[in-house]
Motif scaffolding. Sequence first.
Motif, PDB file in Angstrom:
ATOM      1  N   VAL A  73       9.625 -22.715  -4.831  1.00  0.00           N
ATOM      2  CA  VAL A  73       9.942 -21.340  -5.227  1.00  0.00           C
ATOM      3  C   VAL A  73       9.094 -20.962  -6.439  1.00  0.00           C
ATOM      4  O   VAL A  73       9.018 -21.709  -7.416  1.00  0.00           O
ATOM      5  CB  VAL A  73      11.434 -21.187  -5.558  1.00  0.00           C
ATOM      6  CG1 VAL A  73      11.716 -19.796  -6.119  1.00  0.00           C
ATOM      7  CG2 VAL A  73      12.280 -21.425  -4.315  1.00  0.00           C
ATOM      8  N   GLY A  74       8.465 -19.813  -6.349  1.00  0.00           N
ATOM      9  CA  GLY A  74       7.579 -19.372  -7.411  1.00  0.00           C
ATOM     10  C   GLY A  74       6.131 -19.341  -6.988  1.00  0.00           C
ATOM     11  O   GLY A  74       5.331 -18.576  -7.524  1.00  0.00           O
ATOM     12  N   LEU A  75       5.773 -20.179  -6.018  1.00  0.00           N
ATOM     13  CA  LEU A  75       4.427 -20.148  -5.468  1.00  0.00           C
ATOM     14  C   LEU A  75       4.288 -18.978  -4.506  1.00  0.00           C
ATOM     15  O   LEU A  75       5.264 -18.536  -3.894  1.00  0.00           O
ATOM     16  CB  LEU A  75       4.124 -21.447  -4.725  1.00  0.00           C
ATOM     17  CG  LEU A  75       4.061 -22.731  -5.548  1.00  0.00           C
ATOM     18  CD1 LEU A  75       3.856 -23.923  -4.617  1.00  0.00           C
ATOM     19  CD2 LEU A  75       2.940 -22.658  -6.579  1.00  0.00           C
ATOM     20  N   SER A  76       3.070 -18.492  -4.326  1.00  0.00           N
ATOM     21  CA  SER A  76       2.816 -17.533  -3.254  1.00  0.00           C
ATOM     22  C   SER A  76       3.117 -18.211  -1.926  1.00  0.00           C
ATOM     23  O   SER A  76       2.962 -19.432  -1.786  1.00  0.00           O
ATOM     24  CB  SER A  76       1.369 -17.067  -3.302  1.00  0.00           C
ATOM     25  OG  SER A  76       1.091 -16.437  -4.536  1.00  0.00           O
ATOM     26  N   LEU A  77       3.539 -17.421  -0.938  1.00  0.00           N
ATOM     27  CA  LEU A  77       4.036 -18.007   0.297  1.00  0.00           C
ATOM     28  C   LEU A  77       3.010 -18.879   1.016  1.00  0.00           C
ATOM     29  O   LEU A  77       3.361 -19.899   1.593  1.00  0.00           O
ATOM     30  CB  LEU A  77       4.527 -16.902   1.243  1.00  0.00           C
ATOM     31  CG  LEU A  77       5.974 -16.458   1.026  1.00  0.00           C
ATOM     32  CD1 LEU A  77       6.279 -15.253   1.909  1.00  0.00           C
ATOM     33  CD2 LEU A  77       6.946 -17.598   1.314  1.00  0.00           C
TER      34      LEU A  77
END
Length: 225
Positions: free
Chosen positions: A48-52
Amino acid sequence: MTDRLRLVIFDVDGTLVDSQASILGAMAEAFAACDLPAPDRAAILGIVGLSLDHAMARLVPDQPAAMQARLVAGYKDAFHAQRLAATAAPLLYPGARAQLDRLAARDDLLLGVATGKSQRGLDALLEALGMEHTFVTRQVADHHPSKPHPSMLLTALAETGVDANDAVMIGDTTYDMDMARAARVTGIGVSWGYHAPTALTAARRVIDRFDDLPGAIDEIWEETA
């Protein structure tokens, strides 16, 4: 207080909003649609927090790029459908709204967002929360490399005209804190999010309650004055 403007930038998922149920549900739907077993909870919350696109590459590194792209599209569709079906506003963490209102009322501060969410997702979230006008700069995954690349923070600084020494980044993940360090912005970690507080080694300090945030911000700027 100071005569010059300062900037407080927030991550969203795991920092402002507890969205893990929606994230886990959308991931489960995306993987099921592709006939693949979903990763476990810890693995999903860990990205969570990274680009998809970066998140999927970490979750299923052995899958070809075309399958990773299908999973990204499936996640977006599932998350959007959840949002449309929701009957209540997303859940802010305890104390978040009161402290955001308190910070927004200060003449010496500007507020911003730097998130792995899409523009559509962030706009919908802020509208649901009634916070469309809270943040003067909004940096999203559509327009930047994934965290921890400093692009989001550098753009926020450029948009607001604030120097890196006069900005802080509030987040719950190592990606947030590493992004802050790369942009020469002070990082403040939060203990209630998706990465363990002990992992936030790049943070200047870690807070346990939203109510501690204003004091932490002022103390950091007093130390660097």
